[in-house]
Design an enzyme around this catalytic site. Sequence first.
Site, PDB file in Angstrom:
ATOM      1  N   ASP A  30       0.852  -1.187   0.000  1.00 38.91           N
ATOM      2  CA  ASP A  30       0.000   0.000   0.000  1.00 38.91           C
ATOM      3  C   ASP A  30       0.891   1.240   0.000  1.00 38.91           C
ATOM      4  O   ASP A  30       1.883   1.301   0.727  1.00 38.91           O
ATOM      5  CB  ASP A  30      -0.910  -0.026   1.239  1.00 38.91           C
ATOM      6  N   ILE A  31       0.523   2.248  -0.799  1.00 31.79           N
ATOM      7  CA  ILE A  31       1.372   3.455  -0.855  1.00 31.79           C
ATOM      8  C   ILE A  31       1.260   4.306   0.402  1.00 31.79           C
ATOM      9  O   ILE A  31       2.124   5.131   0.635  1.00 31.79           O
ATOM     10  CB  ILE A  31       1.086   4.393  -2.065  1.00 31.79           C
ATOM     11  N   GLN A  92     -14.464   2.192   1.441  1.00 27.03           N
ATOM     12  CA  GLN A  92     -13.806   1.780   0.192  1.00 27.03           C
ATOM     13  C   GLN A  92     -13.580   2.989  -0.707  1.00 27.03           C
ATOM     14  O   GLN A  92     -14.512   3.772  -0.955  1.00 27.03           O
ATOM     15  CB  GLN A  92     -14.664   0.745  -0.542  1.00 27.03           C
ATOM     16  N   HIS A  98     -10.188  -5.500  -3.047  1.00 26.03           N
ATOM     17  CA  HIS A  98      -8.844  -5.674  -2.505  1.00 26.03           C
ATOM     18  C   HIS A  98      -8.932  -6.026  -1.037  1.00 26.03           C
ATOM     19  O   HIS A  98      -9.821  -5.566  -0.322  1.00 26.03           O
ATOM     20  CB  HIS A  98      -7.979  -4.425  -2.719  1.00 26.03           C
TER      21      HIS A  98
HETATM   22  P1  AMP Z   1      -9.767   1.261   0.407  1.00 27.06           P
HETATM   23  O1  AMP Z   1     -10.003   2.464   1.255  1.00 27.06           O
HETATM   24  O2  AMP Z   1     -10.108  -0.023   1.112  1.00 27.06           O
HETATM   25  O3  AMP Z   1     -10.418   1.373  -0.949  1.00 27.06           O
HETATM   26  O4  AMP Z   1      -8.218   1.173   0.223  1.00 27.06           O
HETATM   27  C1  AMP Z   1      -7.537   1.680  -0.892  1.00 27.06           C
HETATM   28  C2  AMP Z   1      -6.086   1.613  -0.560  1.00 27.06           C
HETATM   29  O5  AMP Z   1      -5.344   1.726  -1.752  1.00 27.06           O
HETATM   30  C3  AMP Z   1      -5.606   2.730   0.384  1.00 27.06           C
HETATM   31  O6  AMP Z   1      -5.042   2.142   1.567  1.00 27.06           O
HETATM   32  C4  AMP Z   1      -4.556   3.474  -0.460  1.00 27.06           C
HETATM   33  O7  AMP Z   1      -3.469   3.915   0.315  1.00 27.06           O
HETATM   34  C5  AMP Z   1      -4.166   2.406  -1.466  1.00 27.06           C
HETATM   35  N1  AMP Z   1      -3.656   2.890  -2.730  1.00 27.06           N
HETATM   36  C6  AMP Z   1      -4.188   3.859  -3.516  1.00 27.06           C
HETATM   37  N2  AMP Z   1      -3.471   4.006  -4.638  1.00 27.06           N
HETATM   38  C7  AMP Z   1      -2.449   3.098  -4.576  1.00 27.06           C
HETATM   39  C8  AMP Z   1      -1.365   2.766  -5.436  1.00 27.06           C
HETATM   40  N3  AMP Z   1      -1.172   3.377  -6.621  1.00 27.06           N
HETATM   41  N4  AMP Z   1      -0.508   1.790  -5.043  1.00 27.06           N
HETATM   42  C9  AMP Z   1      -0.689   1.172  -3.861  1.00 27.06           C
HETATM   43  N5  AMP Z   1      -1.692   1.435  -3.001  1.00 27.06           N
HETATM   44  C10 AMP Z   1      -2.571   2.389  -3.356  1.00 27.06           C
END
Ligand code: AMP
Length: 109
Positions: A30-31, A92, A98
């Site tokens: 996760d970023i 989400q 995910h």
């Molecule tokens: P959610 O809130 O469950 O939809 O989680 C989305 C997650 O994706 C968050 O924890 C973000 O930090 C992560 N995220 C968003 N863009 C990226 C990316 N390009 N690479 C890795 N993680 C990401």
Amino acid sequence: MSDCLFCRIASGELPAELVYEDDDVLAFRDIHPKAPTHVLLIPRRHVPTLADAEDPALLALLMQRVQYVADEVLGLAAGYRVVINVREGGGQEVFHLHIHILGGKKMPF
Ligand code: AMP
Ligand code: ZN
């Protein structure tokens, strides 16, 4: 889905720090990590939310890969937390199913 962030990562169009991949899933860091280890595991196939995942075989496969990635790839022997946020009300933000794998510290409630 060309406008889906995680489909673009799955296709290799966008970079990610992959920790595991196979024909069905991939897992990447996760970023914005919320724990010392924070990895997202996704199906390659575009499924918007958990509520859209009607295939029991896909759900079983995802859970089996979570076990494998957490224990064998990430070495989270002390334990870990698995989180799936579902739709806006569940927090989400990315609408490609995910599974968050969080570990490396004692997780607070
Ligand atoms: P959610 O809130 O469950 O939809 O989680 C989305 C997650 O994706 C968050 O924890 C973000 O930090 C992560 N995220 C968003 N863009 C990226 C990316 N390009 N690479 C890795 N993680 C990401
Ligand atoms: Zn997608």
